[in-house]
Motif scaffolding. Structure first.
Motif, PDB file in Angstrom:
ATOM      1  N   PRO A   1       0.811  -1.233   0.000  1.00  7.92           N
ATOM      2  CA  PRO A   1       0.000   0.000   0.000  1.00  7.92           C
ATOM      3  C   PRO A   1       0.836   1.271   0.000  1.00  7.92           C
ATOM      4  O   PRO A   1       0.446   2.265  -0.607  1.00  7.92           O
ATOM      5  CB  PRO A   1      -0.826  -0.132   1.291  1.00  7.92           C
ATOM      6  CG  PRO A   1      -0.850  -1.588   1.592  1.00  7.92           C
ATOM      7  CD  PRO A   1       0.454  -2.119   1.113  1.00  7.92           C
ATOM      8  N   ALA A   2       1.984   1.251   0.701  1.00  5.75           N
ATOM      9  CA  ALA A   2       2.806   2.470   0.748  1.00  5.75           C
ATOM     10  C   ALA A   2       3.327   2.835  -0.632  1.00  5.75           C
ATOM     11  O   ALA A   2       3.314   4.011  -1.022  1.00  5.75           O
ATOM     12  CB  ALA A   2       3.968   2.270   1.725  1.00  5.75           C
ATOM     13  N   LEU A   3       3.776   1.845  -1.378  1.00  7.49           N
ATOM     14  CA  LEU A   3       4.255   2.115  -2.739  1.00  7.49           C
ATOM     15  C   LEU A   3       3.113   2.582  -3.627  1.00  7.49           C
ATOM     16  O   LEU A   3       3.289   3.488  -4.458  1.00  7.49           O
ATOM     17  CB  LEU A   3       4.898   0.857  -3.314  1.00  7.49           C
ATOM     18  CG  LEU A   3       5.485   0.981  -4.719  1.00  7.49           C
ATOM     19  CD1 LEU A   3       6.614   1.992  -4.735  1.00  7.49           C
ATOM     20  CD2 LEU A   3       5.979  -0.376  -5.219  1.00  7.49           C
ATOM     21  N   LEU A   4       1.950   1.996  -3.477  1.00  4.46           N
ATOM     22  CA  LEU A   4       0.792   2.411  -4.269  1.00  4.46           C
ATOM     23  C   LEU A   4       0.437   3.876  -4.000  1.00  4.46           C
ATOM     24  O   LEU A   4       0.250   4.663  -4.937  1.00  4.46           O
ATOM     25  CB  LEU A   4      -0.394   1.515  -3.943  1.00  4.46           C
ATOM     26  CG  LEU A   4      -1.745   1.914  -4.551  1.00  4.46           C
ATOM     27  CD1 LEU A   4      -1.690   1.835  -6.065  1.00  4.46           C
ATOM     28  CD2 LEU A   4      -2.853   1.027  -4.008  1.00  4.46           C
ATOM     29  N   LEU A   5       0.368   4.245  -2.727  1.00  5.45           N
ATOM     30  CA  LEU A   5       0.026   5.633  -2.395  1.00  5.45           C
ATOM     31  C   LEU A   5       1.093   6.607  -2.889  1.00  5.45           C
ATOM     32  O   LEU A   5       0.775   7.703  -3.373  1.00  5.45           O
ATOM     33  CB  LEU A   5      -0.150   5.763  -0.882  1.00  5.45           C
ATOM     34  CG  LEU A   5      -1.355   5.031  -0.276  1.00  5.45           C
ATOM     35  CD1 LEU A   5      -1.353   5.178   1.233  1.00  5.45           C
ATOM     36  CD2 LEU A   5      -2.653   5.533  -0.866  1.00  5.45           C
ATOM     37  N   GLY A   6       2.355   6.221  -2.764  1.00 10.70           N
ATOM     38  CA  GLY A   6       3.422   7.096  -3.211  1.00 10.70           C
ATOM     39  C   GLY A   6       3.387   7.347  -4.706  1.00 10.70           C
ATOM     40  O   GLY A   6       3.520   8.497  -5.162  1.00 10.70           O
ATOM     41  N   VAL A   7       3.202   6.296  -5.492  1.00  9.21           N
ATOM     42  CA  VAL A   7       3.190   6.448  -6.949  1.00  9.21           C
ATOM     43  C   VAL A   7       1.957   7.230  -7.400  1.00  9.21           C
ATOM     44  O   VAL A   7       2.041   8.102  -8.278  1.00  9.21           O
ATOM     45  CB  VAL A   7       3.244   5.062  -7.623  1.00  9.21           C
ATOM     46  CG1 VAL A   7       3.060   5.201  -9.138  1.00  9.21           C
ATOM     47  CG2 VAL A   7       4.571   4.378  -7.316  1.00  9.21           C
ATOM     48  N   VAL A   8       0.812   6.938  -6.806  1.00 14.67           N
ATOM     49  CA  VAL A   8      -0.419   7.642  -7.199  1.00 14.67           C
ATOM     50  C   VAL A   8      -0.319   9.131  -6.853  1.00 14.67           C
ATOM     51  O   VAL A   8      -0.657  10.002  -7.668  1.00 14.67           O
ATOM     52  CB  VAL A   8      -1.635   6.995  -6.520  1.00 14.67           C
ATOM     53  CG1 VAL A   8      -2.879   7.846  -6.726  1.00 14.67           C
ATOM     54  CG2 VAL A   8      -1.864   5.600  -7.077  1.00 14.67           C
ATOM     55  N   ALA A   9       0.138   9.433  -5.637  1.00 13.59           N
ATOM     56  CA  ALA A   9       0.285  10.837  -5.251  1.00 13.59           C
ATOM     57  C   ALA A   9       1.325  11.540  -6.113  1.00 13.59           C
ATOM     58  O   ALA A   9       1.140  12.700  -6.518  1.00 13.59           O
ATOM     59  CB  ALA A   9       0.666  10.935  -3.774  1.00 13.59           C
ATOM     60  N   GLY A  10       2.424  10.855  -6.411  1.00  9.99           N
ATOM     61  CA  GLY A  10       3.445  11.455  -7.260  1.00  9.99           C
ATOM     62  C   GLY A  10       2.962  11.705  -8.668  1.00  9.99           C
ATOM     63  O   GLY A  10       3.286  12.740  -9.276  1.00  9.99           O
ATOM     64  N   ALA A  11       2.161  10.785  -9.220  1.00 10.84           N
ATOM     65  CA  ALA A  11       1.632  10.982 -10.574  1.00 10.84           C
ATOM     66  C   ALA A  11       0.688  12.171 -10.627  1.00 10.84           C
ATOM     67  O   ALA A  11       0.700  12.955 -11.585  1.00 10.84           O
ATOM     68  CB  ALA A  11       0.923   9.712 -11.036  1.00 10.84           C
ATOM     69  N   ALA A  12      -0.135  12.334  -9.592  1.00 11.63           N
ATOM     70  CA  ALA A  12      -1.046  13.478  -9.565  1.00 11.63           C
ATOM     71  C   ALA A  12      -0.284  14.796  -9.463  1.00 11.63           C
ATOM     72  O   ALA A  12      -0.584  15.769 -10.166  1.00 11.63           O
ATOM     73  CB  ALA A  12      -2.023  13.335  -8.390  1.00 11.63           C
ATOM     74  N   ALA A  13       0.728  14.844  -8.586  1.00 10.56           N
ATOM     75  CA  ALA A  13       1.505  16.071  -8.421  1.00 10.56           C
ATOM     76  C   ALA A  13       2.364  16.361  -9.640  1.00 10.56           C
ATOM     77  O   ALA A  13       2.565  17.524 -10.008  1.00 10.56           O
ATOM     78  CB  ALA A  13       2.383  15.967  -7.173  1.00 10.56           C
ATOM     79  N   ALA A  14       2.884  15.314 -10.278  1.00  8.19           N
ATOM     80  CA  ALA A  14       3.759  15.519 -11.433  1.00  8.19           C
ATOM     81  C   ALA A  14       3.036  16.206 -12.575  1.00  8.19           C
ATOM     82  O   ALA A  14       3.599  17.074 -13.251  1.00  8.19           O
ATOM     83  CB  ALA A  14       4.324  14.174 -11.898  1.00  8.19           C
ATOM     84  N   VAL A  15       1.793  15.818 -12.801  1.00 13.81           N
ATOM     85  CA  VAL A  15       1.042  16.408 -13.917  1.00 13.81           C
ATOM     86  C   VAL A  15       0.472  17.772 -13.541  1.00 13.81           C
ATOM     87  O   VAL A  15       0.594  18.740 -14.303  1.00 13.81           O
ATOM     88  CB  VAL A  15      -0.079  15.442 -14.361  1.00 13.81           C
ATOM     89  CG1 VAL A  15      -0.903  16.057 -15.486  1.00 13.81           C
ATOM     90  CG2 VAL A  15       0.523  14.119 -14.831  1.00 13.81           C
ATOM     91  N   ARG A  16      -0.158  17.830 -12.370  1.00  8.30           N
ATOM     92  CA  ARG A  16      -0.882  19.064 -12.013  1.00  8.30           C
ATOM     93  C   ARG A  16       0.050  20.203 -11.658  1.00  8.30           C
ATOM     94  O   ARG A  16      -0.185  21.358 -12.043  1.00  8.30           O
ATOM     95  CB  ARG A  16      -1.828  18.772 -10.829  1.00  8.30           C
ATOM     96  CG  ARG A  16      -2.680  19.974 -10.409  1.00  8.30           C
ATOM     97  CD  ARG A  16      -3.637  20.335 -11.523  1.00  8.30           C
ATOM     98  NE  ARG A  16      -4.448  21.513 -11.187  1.00  8.30           N
ATOM     99  CZ  ARG A  16      -4.075  22.763 -11.430  1.00  8.30           C
ATOM    100  NH1 ARG A  16      -2.908  22.993 -12.028  1.00  8.30           N
ATOM    101  NH2 ARG A  16      -4.852  23.768 -11.113  1.00  8.30           N
ATOM    102  N   TRP A  17       1.106  19.946 -10.919  1.00  3.73           N
ATOM    103  CA  TRP A  17       1.945  21.022 -10.382  1.00  3.73           C
ATOM    104  C   TRP A  17       3.310  21.149 -11.047  1.00  3.73           C
ATOM    105  O   TRP A  17       4.040  22.079 -10.761  1.00  3.73           O
ATOM    106  CB  TRP A  17       2.133  20.831  -8.877  1.00  3.73           C
ATOM    107  CG  TRP A  17       0.842  20.963  -8.122  1.00  3.73           C
ATOM    108  CD1 TRP A  17      -0.196  21.782  -8.426  1.00  3.73           C
ATOM    109  CD2 TRP A  17       0.467  20.251  -6.943  1.00  3.73           C
ATOM    110  NE1 TRP A  17      -1.200  21.638  -7.514  1.00  3.73           N
ATOM    111  CE2 TRP A  17      -0.832  20.704  -6.587  1.00  3.73           C
ATOM    112  CE3 TRP A  17       1.085  19.283  -6.158  1.00  3.73           C
ATOM    113  CZ2 TRP A  17      -1.513  20.211  -5.477  1.00  3.73           C
ATOM    114  CZ3 TRP A  17       0.407  18.796  -5.049  1.00  3.73           C
ATOM    115  CH2 TRP A  17      -0.877  19.261  -4.722  1.00  3.73           C
ATOM    116  N   ILE A  18       3.667  20.187 -11.903  1.00  9.44           N
ATOM    117  CA  ILE A  18       4.983  20.259 -12.559  1.00  9.44           C
ATOM    118  C   ILE A  18       4.825  20.341 -14.077  1.00  9.44           C
ATOM    119  O   ILE A  18       5.274  21.294 -14.713  1.00  9.44           O
ATOM    120  CB  ILE A  18       5.862  19.056 -12.176  1.00  9.44           C
ATOM    121  CG1 ILE A  18       6.039  18.977 -10.659  1.00  9.44           C
ATOM    122  CG2 ILE A  18       7.212  19.165 -12.861  1.00  9.44           C
ATOM    123  CD1 ILE A  18       6.769  20.161 -10.063  1.00  9.44           C
TER     124      ILE A  18
END
Length: 240
Positions: A111-128
């Protein structure tokens, strides 16, 4: 002499309905995996933004005087092409980062890896990715708007017009990691090759064998052994 108590039969073999004891990872490592994977995936949004800016077509605009800057086409495909390109690139981006995280962080799947990748994908597109893609060429466009005369045309840089494309990458990353976990036959999700129901992985094993559980009953005959010859009856006894 007291009679012996009857033995209670015990279940033989692994019980699939019993909860299996899984390996426990340190909470510090779990947090490091979650935040570390999120940070790495977020940073990867920079090349995604550069690529989005390169492949998205520019929008032809015209200075309409009192009406301001308007699109110089009654039905411009370029106006929504940036959203479509970001959606397609986001799908590919999510597939790549999800599969890379699954392969490279084999010992930290969960679950930790899942949450990290999902949160990173959202931030990568929206804020970067989106700010970088829209920033390139923006200064030149703003300068043209400030100095343009009525009737002048320009090719405006791509811009995002909806929120939907930014939600696609985290959704795809979650689906990919969930499917990979569902297809895995490893109870711990960290060592490929384990068989379901055989318990956690605590080391490197070349093969997995079923544990031998004793029921307390005396061992019966081997069903694969040849039958024993019959004992001699009264007719077979020699007569004196």
């Amino acid at each position: 002499m007291q009679p012996e108590e009857p033995l209670t039969p015990q279940p033989v073999g692994p019980s699939w309905w019993r909860p299996q004891q899984t390996s426990r990872r340190p909470w510090r490592r779990t947090l490091a995996v979650a935040f570390g994977s999120a940070a790495v995936v977020t940073v990867l949004g920079a090349p995604l933004g550069l690529l989005w800016h390169q492949v998205s077509p520019s929008v032809p605009v015209i200075d309409a005087g009192a009406n301001g800057i308007v699109v110089n086409d009654p039905s411009p495909e370029q106006y929504i092409a940036a959203d479509g390109w970001l959606t397609l690139l986001g799908i590919g981006f999510a597939l790549i980062v999800a599969m890379a995280a699954w392969i490279l962080l084999r010992r930290d799947r969960g679950p930790a890896l899942l949450l990290g990748v999902v949160a990173g994908a959202a931030a990568a597109v929206r804020w970067i990715a989106v700010p970088i893609g829209e920033l390139l060429g923006k200064d030149a466009y703003e300068h043209w708007r400030a100095t343009a005369t009525q009737g002048a045309t320009y090719l405006a840089p791509p811009a995002l017009h909806s929120v939907g494309p930014t939600l696609v990458p985290p959704f795809v990353a979650a689906i990919v990691l969930t499917l990979l976990a569902g297809w895995s036959n490893d109870p711990d999700l960290d060592q490929p090759g384990a068989q379901p129901g055989y318990g956690p992985n605590h080391g490197e094993y070349d093969s997995y064998e079923s544990p031998v559980v004793s029921s307390g009953w005396p061992a019966g005959p081997d069903p694969t052994a040849a039958p024993a010859p019959p004992a001699p009856g009264p007719a077979d006894q020699p007569h004196g």
